[in-house]
Scaffold this motif. Structure first.
Motif, PDB file in Angstrom:
ATOM      1  N   LYS A  84      40.693  37.845  24.448  1.00 41.74           N
ATOM      2  CA  LYS A  84      40.507  38.804  25.541  1.00 41.74           C
ATOM      3  C   LYS A  84      39.043  38.849  25.976  1.00 41.74           C
ATOM      4  O   LYS A  84      38.747  38.826  27.178  1.00 41.74           O
ATOM      5  N   ASN A  85      38.119  38.897  25.014  1.00 39.09           N
ATOM      6  CA  ASN A  85      36.692  38.917  25.348  1.00 39.09           C
ATOM      7  C   ASN A  85      36.259  37.634  26.043  1.00 39.09           C
ATOM      8  O   ASN A  85      35.475  37.660  26.982  1.00 39.09           O
ATOM      9  N   ALA A  86      36.789  36.503  25.578  1.00 35.99           N
ATOM     10  CA  ALA A  86      36.450  35.219  26.200  1.00 35.99           C
ATOM     11  C   ALA A  86      36.961  35.182  27.636  1.00 35.99           C
ATOM     12  O   ALA A  86      36.255  34.746  28.552  1.00 35.99           O
ATOM     13  N   ARG A  87      38.191  35.646  27.856  1.00 32.45           N
ATOM     14  CA  ARG A  87      38.770  35.654  29.205  1.00 32.45           C
ATOM     15  C   ARG A  87      37.970  36.562  30.133  1.00 32.45           C
ATOM     16  O   ARG A  87      37.698  36.208  31.284  1.00 32.45           O
ATOM     17  N   GLN A  88      37.555  37.723  29.622  1.00 36.00           N
ATOM     18  CA  GLN A  88      36.743  38.629  30.436  1.00 36.00           C
ATOM     19  C   GLN A  88      35.402  37.999  30.791  1.00 36.00           C
ATOM     20  O   GLN A  88      34.939  38.107  31.929  1.00 36.00           O
ATOM     21  N   PHE A  89      34.791  37.321  29.814  1.00 31.23           N
ATOM     22  CA  PHE A  89      33.521  36.645  30.058  1.00 31.23           C
ATOM     23  C   PHE A  89      33.679  35.600  31.160  1.00 31.23           C
ATOM     24  O   PHE A  89      32.896  35.537  32.103  1.00 31.23           O
ATOM     25  N   VAL A  90      34.724  34.757  31.027  1.00 34.45           N
ATOM     26  CA  VAL A  90      34.953  33.694  32.005  1.00 34.45           C
ATOM     27  C   VAL A  90      35.242  34.291  33.378  1.00 34.45           C
ATOM     28  O   VAL A  90      34.691  33.844  34.393  1.00 34.45           O
ATOM     29  N   TYR A  91      36.083  35.305  33.434  1.00 34.93           N
ATOM     30  CA  TYR A  91      36.425  35.924  34.719  1.00 34.93           C
ATOM     31  C   TYR A  91      35.173  36.462  35.411  1.00 34.93           C
ATOM     32  O   TYR A  91      34.945  36.214  36.588  1.00 34.93           O
ATOM     33  N   ARG A  92      34.366  37.205  34.661  1.00 33.33           N
ATOM     34  CA  ARG A  92      33.152  37.792  35.254  1.00 33.33           C
ATOM     35  C   ARG A  92      32.176  36.721  35.712  1.00 33.33           C
ATOM     36  O   ARG A  92      31.578  36.816  36.784  1.00 33.33           O
ATOM     37  N   ARG A  93      32.023  35.696  34.889  1.00 36.76           N
ATOM     38  CA  ARG A  93      31.075  34.625  35.232  1.00 36.76           C
ATOM     39  C   ARG A  93      31.569  33.838  36.439  1.00 36.76           C
ATOM     40  O   ARG A  93      30.781  33.492  37.317  1.00 36.76           O
ATOM     41  N   LEU A  94      32.862  33.554  36.537  1.00 35.78           N
ATOM     42  CA  LEU A  94      33.410  32.854  37.696  1.00 35.78           C
ATOM     43  C   LEU A  94      33.275  33.703  38.958  1.00 35.78           C
ATOM     44  O   LEU A  94      32.991  33.194  40.038  1.00 35.78           O
ATOM     45  N   LYS A  95      33.469  35.002  38.809  1.00 36.06           N
ATOM     46  CA  LYS A  95      33.306  35.912  39.946  1.00 36.06           C
ATOM     47  C   LYS A  95      31.857  35.869  40.452  1.00 36.06           C
ATOM     48  O   LYS A  95      31.608  35.810  41.655  1.00 36.06           O
ATOM     49  N   GLU A  96      30.894  35.897  39.496  1.00 26.40           N
ATOM     50  CA  GLU A  96      29.473  35.816  39.879  1.00 26.40           C
ATOM     51  C   GLU A  96      29.175  34.499  40.592  1.00 26.40           C
ATOM     52  O   GLU A  96      28.464  34.486  41.598  1.00 26.40           O
ATOM     53  N   LEU A  97      29.716  33.401  40.062  1.00 23.01           N
ATOM     54  CA  LEU A  97      29.493  32.097  40.682  1.00 23.01           C
ATOM     55  C   LEU A  97      30.124  32.018  42.065  1.00 23.01           C
ATOM     56  O   LEU A  97      29.574  31.401  42.977  1.00 23.01           O
ATOM     57  N   SER A  98      31.258  32.678  42.228  1.00 26.36           N
ATOM     58  CA  SER A  98      31.924  32.713  43.529  1.00 26.36           C
ATOM     59  C   SER A  98      31.097  33.495  44.540  1.00 26.36           C
ATOM     60  O   SER A  98      30.916  33.067  45.683  1.00 26.36           O
ATOM     61  N   ILE A  99      30.581  34.629  44.123  1.00 27.68           N
ATOM     62  CA  ILE A  99      29.742  35.453  45.002  1.00 27.68           C
ATOM     63  C   ILE A  99      28.462  34.706  45.373  1.00 27.68           C
ATOM     64  O   ILE A  99      28.008  34.755  46.510  1.00 27.68           O
ATOM     65  N   ALA A 100      27.917  33.961  44.401  1.00 27.93           N
ATOM     66  CA  ALA A 100      26.679  33.209  44.641  1.00 27.93           C
ATOM     67  C   ALA A 100      26.922  31.960  45.497  1.00 27.93           C
ATOM     68  O   ALA A 100      25.976  31.328  45.947  1.00 27.93           O
ATOM     69  N   GLY A 101      28.186  31.604  45.714  1.00 33.35           N
ATOM     70  CA  GLY A 101      28.493  30.450  46.548  1.00 33.35           C
ATOM     71  C   GLY A 101      28.521  29.128  45.800  1.00 33.35           C
ATOM     72  O   GLY A 101      28.633  28.071  46.411  1.00 33.35           O
ATOM     73  N   GLU A 102      28.444  29.169  44.483  1.00 37.61           N
ATOM     74  CA  GLU A 102      28.469  27.941  43.684  1.00 37.61           C
ATOM     75  C   GLU A 102      29.881  27.372  43.585  1.00 37.61           C
ATOM     76  O   GLU A 102      30.062  26.163  43.521  1.00 37.61           O
TER      77      GLU A 102
END
Length: 178
Positions: free
Chosen positions: A43-61
């Motif tokens: 669960k913690n790993a999935r939350q980490f990945v979700y948040r990091r992917l969201k940040e990368l999406s917002i940043a346009g990466e």
């Protein structure tokens, strides 16, 4: 997410794997197999990945390519983010090979780790059993330790056989793809 994972650069992993598309679940599963990112809690790993992917999406990466109605959010790397990307006919096959190789290496590491831990537990249980023949009246703490060592070795044996089965599966995929 705890600070100990801040150093992990998810974008580098995505570029290394060269996946055309990916989901949070796929990346989480890959990370759970990596030794340097071994989290006890999926669960913690999935939350980490979700948040990091969201940040990368917002940043346009990376960009979101699934509709909001889809259950699984699908992402892909932006063209500008990918390093020296070639567009040839065999790119999808090479992507699968890269993912399989990455998974194989992670599984081999896990297998080695499980074997080492299991041998340690078996050795501890054997030593306790041997000592119990000499000292018939073992203290309760030592009997509990013996029982726990046996239980842990049984669990590790299950993990080991699972990791070996997964390795055989991914090695079979690699041979079929070539």
């Amino acid at each position: 997410m705890p600070n100990k994972y801040d150093h992990f650069e998810l974008l580098q992993l995505l570029e290394e794997l060269k996946l055309p598309t990916f989901t949070v679940t796929e990346i989480t599963n890959l990370l759970m197999l990596r030794k340097h990112f071994a989290l006890e809690n999926k669960k913690n790993a999935r939350q980490f990945v979700y948040r990091r992917l969201k940040e990368l999406s917002i940043a346009g990466e990376i960009k979101r390519i699934s509709s909001p109605k889809d259950k699984a959010i699908t992402y892909s790397l932006n063209e500008s983010t990918q390093l020296a990307k070639t567009t040839d006919v065999h790119s999808s096959m090479s992507v699968k090979k890269n993912v399989s190789r990455s998974l194989e290496h992670a599984l081999i590491d896990k297998i080695k780790e499980c074997k080492s831990d299991m041998l340690n537990c078996i050795g501890e249980a054997e030593a306790m059993k041997e000592w119990s023949k000499i000292e018939i009246d073992l203290p309760e703490e030592m009997r509990n330790r013996y029982r726990l060592a046996r239980e842990k070795s049984a669990i590790l044996l299950g993990k080991l056989s699972t990791f070996e089965s997964l390795l055989e599966h991914y090695q079979g995929e690699t041979h079929r793809a070539t």
